[in-house]
Design a protein around this motif. Structure first.
Motif, PDB file in Angstrom:
ATOM      1  N   ASP A 204     -36.559  79.095  -3.747  1.00  0.00           N
ATOM      2  CA  ASP A 204     -36.171  78.052  -2.796  1.00  0.00           C
ATOM      3  C   ASP A 204     -35.398  78.702  -1.652  1.00  0.00           C
ATOM      4  N   ASP A 205     -34.967  77.894  -0.690  1.00  0.00           N
ATOM      5  CA  ASP A 205     -34.274  78.426   0.486  1.00  0.00           C
ATOM      6  C   ASP A 205     -33.015  79.200   0.093  1.00  0.00           C
ATOM      7  N   GLU A 206     -32.276  78.649  -0.844  1.00  0.00           N
ATOM      8  CA  GLU A 206     -31.039  79.311  -1.261  1.00  0.00           C
ATOM      9  C   GLU A 206     -31.327  80.659  -1.914  1.00  0.00           C
ATOM     10  N   GLY A 207     -32.355  80.692  -2.762  1.00  0.00           N
ATOM     11  CA  GLY A 207     -32.685  81.928  -3.457  1.00  0.00           C
ATOM     12  C   GLY A 207     -33.135  83.032  -2.525  1.00  0.00           C
ATOM     13  N   ILE A 208     -33.972  82.692  -1.534  1.00  0.00           N
ATOM     14  CA  ILE A 208     -34.460  83.720  -0.614  1.00  0.00           C
ATOM     15  C   ILE A 208     -33.350  84.172   0.326  1.00  0.00           C
TER      16      ILE A 208
ATOM     17  N   GLY B 255     -29.725  88.459   1.714  1.00  0.00           N
ATOM     18  CA  GLY B 255     -28.309  88.676   1.980  1.00  0.00           C
ATOM     19  C   GLY B 255     -27.776  89.931   1.316  1.00  0.00           C
ATOM     20  N   ASN B 256     -28.487  90.421   0.295  1.00  0.00           N
ATOM     21  CA  ASN B 256     -28.071  91.653  -0.378  1.00  0.00           C
ATOM     22  C   ASN B 256     -28.102  92.862   0.546  1.00  0.00           C
ATOM     23  N   VAL B 257     -28.884  92.773   1.625  1.00  0.00           N
ATOM     24  CA  VAL B 257     -28.936  93.874   2.592  1.00  0.00           C
ATOM     25  C   VAL B 257     -28.424  93.407   3.958  1.00  0.00           C
ATOM     26  N   ASP B 258     -27.621  92.339   3.948  1.00  0.00           N
ATOM     27  CA  ASP B 258     -27.017  91.799   5.175  1.00  0.00           C
ATOM     28  C   ASP B 258     -28.060  91.394   6.211  1.00  0.00           C
ATOM     29  N   ALA B 259     -29.173  90.833   5.730  1.00  0.00           N
ATOM     30  CA  ALA B 259     -30.209  90.339   6.637  1.00  0.00           C
ATOM     31  C   ALA B 259     -30.104  88.819   6.699  1.00  0.00           C
ATOM     32  N   GLU B 260     -29.543  88.307   7.784  1.00  0.00           N
ATOM     33  CA  GLU B 260     -29.312  86.869   7.911  1.00  0.00           C
ATOM     34  C   GLU B 260     -30.579  86.160   8.381  1.00  0.00           C
TER      35      GLU B 260
ATOM     36  N   GLU C 276     -38.047  84.230   9.182  1.00  0.00           N
ATOM     37  CA  GLU C 276     -37.658  84.716  10.508  1.00  0.00           C
ATOM     38  C   GLU C 276     -36.175  85.073  10.497  1.00  0.00           C
ATOM     39  N   PHE C 277     -35.837  86.187  11.152  1.00  0.00           N
ATOM     40  CA  PHE C 277     -34.458  86.663  11.207  1.00  0.00           C
ATOM     41  C   PHE C 277     -33.938  86.574  12.643  1.00  0.00           C
ATOM     42  N   TRP C 278     -32.621  86.687  12.778  1.00  0.00           N
ATOM     43  CA  TRP C 278     -32.016  86.495  14.091  1.00  0.00           C
ATOM     44  C   TRP C 278     -32.287  87.653  15.042  1.00  0.00           C
TER      45      TRP C 278
ATOM     46  N   GLU D  57     -35.549  94.535   9.943  1.00  0.00           N
ATOM     47  CA  GLU D  57     -35.786  95.870   9.394  1.00  0.00           C
ATOM     48  C   GLU D  57     -35.048  96.059   8.070  1.00  0.00           C
ATOM     49  N   LYS D  58     -33.833  95.538   7.981  1.00  0.00           N
ATOM     50  CA  LYS D  58     -33.080  95.622   6.726  1.00  0.00           C
ATOM     51  C   LYS D  58     -33.812  94.860   5.619  1.00  0.00           C
ATOM     52  N   ALA D  59     -34.296  93.677   5.955  1.00  0.00           N
ATOM     53  CA  ALA D  59     -34.997  92.857   4.967  1.00  0.00           C
ATOM     54  C   ALA D  59     -36.263  93.548   4.472  1.00  0.00           C
TER      55      ALA D  59
END
Length: 253
Positions: free
Chosen positions: A184-188, A193-198, A220-222, A228-230
């Protein structure tokens, strides 16, 4: 390839039955293979309406299957219902098994047994999904052999990590696949977030006919740095499954 078509290609990758080119079945006569009778498609009792199956459908979609499943273990699991054909769904290029299949049941009553009694029950510790999957116009069904693979021949285990495609300049969006149906959204969000990819946005992909989750999506990331981190998490385990990640250039100008 036109980058505007990449997302459509990703969506269609997991819907192999629309892209597959199969030969038309050459006979409707009942045949016997390995002491099992294949009931002809024009048998008057095959598609008879019954309790739990008011449309008399005999084709089913099975999802969330364990990667180690094979013909014998699936047939045993579905008993007392009997199947006549299996079509494993795999990656067209790598042969990686997606953990899903289409099956043809002996008759509508057996199909109802699977959907009513087997949906959500565990096969090798995985709760399978079982839904009716009526053939679409133009589909060639059942397959020309009892066990058929949609895509490249199924590879053993199906757990290999597919290499990512070249990174498009300015890419901030990823394709994610081989996801658990429990994601779900929270899980992904926590996963990346483990690699600081918001994460900026998430879009889950569902089957257009049934509305069931396909096990794939787009994130999609900011900015490109977060993307790249993700991407470094390609092949990492999320909810018991090695997640598949690739770049998506549909939002790149």
């Amino acid at each position: 390839m036109d980058t505007s078509s990449r997302e459509q290609e990703r969506n269609e990758e997991h819907d192999e039955e629309e892209e597959e080119e199969e030969e038309e079945a050459t006979t409707n006569e009942a045949t016997t293979t390995n002491n099992e009778t294949i009931i002809p498609q024009n048998d008057p009792n095959k598609n008879k309406k019954c309790k739990g199956n008011p449309s008399g459908i005999t084709r089913l979609f099975l999802g969330n299957l364990p990667f180690s499943v094979d013909e014998d273990s699936l047939e045993t699991f579905l008993q007392p219902a009997a199947l006549t054909h299996i079509k494993w769904i795999t990656d067209k290029e790598t042969g990686k098994f997606y953990g899903s299949a289409f099956v043809e049941m002996r008759n509508s009553k057996d199909a109802a047994i699977v959907v009513v009694d087997k949906n959500g029950t565990n096969l090798m510790d995985r709760p399978i999904k079982a839904n009716y999957a009526p053939s679409r116009p133009g589909d060639v069904w059942p397959p020309k052999s009892k066990v058929w693979t949609a895509g490249k021949q199924r590879s053993a285990g199906g757990s290999g990590v597919k290499a990512m495609s070249p990174k498009p300049e300015g890419c901030t969006k990823l394709f994610i696949g081989n996801l658990s149906y429990d994601i779900d959204d929270e899980g992904i969000t926590k996963f990346f977030g483990n690699v600081d990819a918001e994460i900026k946005a998430v879009r889950w992909i569902s089957h257009k006919d049934t509305g069931d989750f396909k096990g794939v999506g787009f994130v999609e990331f900011w900015n490109t740095e977060a993307c790249e981190k993700a991407a470094t998490l390609n092949g990492k385990t999320l909810l018991g499954r090695p997640i598949r990640i690739d770049w998506d250039a549909s939002n790149v100008n």
